[in-house]
Scaffold this motif. Sequence first.
Motif, PDB file in Angstrom:
ATOM      1  N   ASP A  99       0.807  -1.224   0.000  1.00 55.91           N
ATOM      2  CA  ASP A  99       0.000   0.000   0.000  1.00 55.91           C
ATOM      3  C   ASP A  99       0.840   1.275   0.000  1.00 55.91           C
ATOM      4  O   ASP A  99       0.327   2.363   0.284  1.00 55.91           O
ATOM      5  CB  ASP A  99      -0.971   0.036   1.191  1.00 55.91           C
ATOM      6  N   THR A 100       2.121   1.148  -0.344  1.00 59.35           N
ATOM      7  CA  THR A 100       2.963   2.344  -0.448  1.00 59.35           C
ATOM      8  C   THR A 100       2.548   3.174  -1.657  1.00 59.35           C
ATOM      9  O   THR A 100       2.489   2.650  -2.775  1.00 59.35           O
ATOM     10  CB  THR A 100       4.444   1.939  -0.591  1.00 59.35           C
ATOM     11  N   PRO A 101       2.279   4.466  -1.466  1.00 57.17           N
ATOM     12  CA  PRO A 101       1.953   5.317  -2.616  1.00 57.17           C
ATOM     13  C   PRO A 101       3.157   5.458  -3.558  1.00 57.17           C
ATOM     14  O   PRO A 101       4.293   5.642  -3.108  1.00 57.17           O
ATOM     15  CB  PRO A 101       1.614   6.668  -1.975  1.00 57.17           C
ATOM     16  N   LEU A 102       2.911   5.348  -4.846  1.00 61.60           N
ATOM     17  CA  LEU A 102       3.936   5.520  -5.869  1.00 61.60           C
ATOM     18  C   LEU A 102       3.620   6.775  -6.665  1.00 61.60           C
ATOM     19  O   LEU A 102       2.564   6.869  -7.289  1.00 61.60           O
ATOM     20  CB  LEU A 102       3.991   4.305  -6.789  1.00 61.60           C
ATOM     21  N   VAL A 103       4.517   7.737  -6.644  1.00 58.67           N
ATOM     22  CA  VAL A 103       4.365   8.985  -7.383  1.00 58.67           C
ATOM     23  C   VAL A 103       5.277   8.904  -8.602  1.00 58.67           C
ATOM     24  O   VAL A 103       6.494   8.758  -8.477  1.00 58.67           O
ATOM     25  CB  VAL A 103       4.749  10.197  -6.515  1.00 58.67           C
ATOM     26  N   PHE A 104       4.693   8.986  -9.799  1.00 52.26           N
ATOM     27  CA  PHE A 104       5.462   8.876 -11.048  1.00 52.26           C
ATOM     28  C   PHE A 104       5.578  10.255 -11.683  1.00 52.26           C
ATOM     29  O   PHE A 104       4.578  10.872 -12.026  1.00 52.26           O
ATOM     30  CB  PHE A 104       4.767   7.898 -11.997  1.00 52.26           C
TER      31      PHE A 104
END
Length: 258
Positions: free
Chosen positions: A104-109
Amino acid sequence: MREPLMTAADWRAHPAYGTVPRIDLLDPGQAWSRLVVVSAHPDDESLGAGGLIAAAHADGLRVYVVLLTAGEASHQGAPGSSRHALATLRLAEMENALARLAPDTPLVFLGALDGQVAEAERAIADSLTDLLGDAEHTLLVAPWSRDGHPDHDAAGRAARVAAERSGAHLLEYPVWFWQRHTADEAPWEQMVCLPLSEEFRETKAAAIECHASQVRPSSDSPGTDALLPDRMLSHFAGTHEHFVWTPASLPTTEPTDG
């Protein structure tokens, strides 16, 4: 890919390996509440900081990962490997890896072009600064600005600018450095390490395996070697992760426009 100057076993036999100051994520003097990891390409986060991500998640820190490029240029010229197809594949691989390291770690691309991070360096520094906000209790982790890969170096410089602006504590992780240099060239006096339990070593190894396009020969091109052969991957299977502790200070040149 050229042979490493030192094997992983040679590195681990060096007197400084694993003996530099240790990272304590729960140190009350630091009171870290958040870990933000910058990855220039899918797989950098697992190779350089996979154990740290898993440990921070287990210790209850909020974990965020910022991906700069989709790694779409990794198989340039290989049959059946368009940039779009590779980007789609490698983004999916990274999501699978993060699910192993810290569910559930947010991934910012951020969507910079693979191989052209330096051209977008100023915009990346601005985006990181906005994301970090007031970062007094944030540990920011990024590729080392002297790693020797242009994208890694630019990512490290941008992170340093963002750390200076936000007050984040900055650690930088080498990736290519282990392959291209010797232990006598390492900045041991600036380094810290995180000892990895057997559980975290296994978690990190599983995350690296999720980046199958980089660590396994291509099934579409029989005979094609893995981009990260075992002799390089062995550098990331040790009992410690090492980072360069970088005091936040602006580089001598401003980030380039993008």
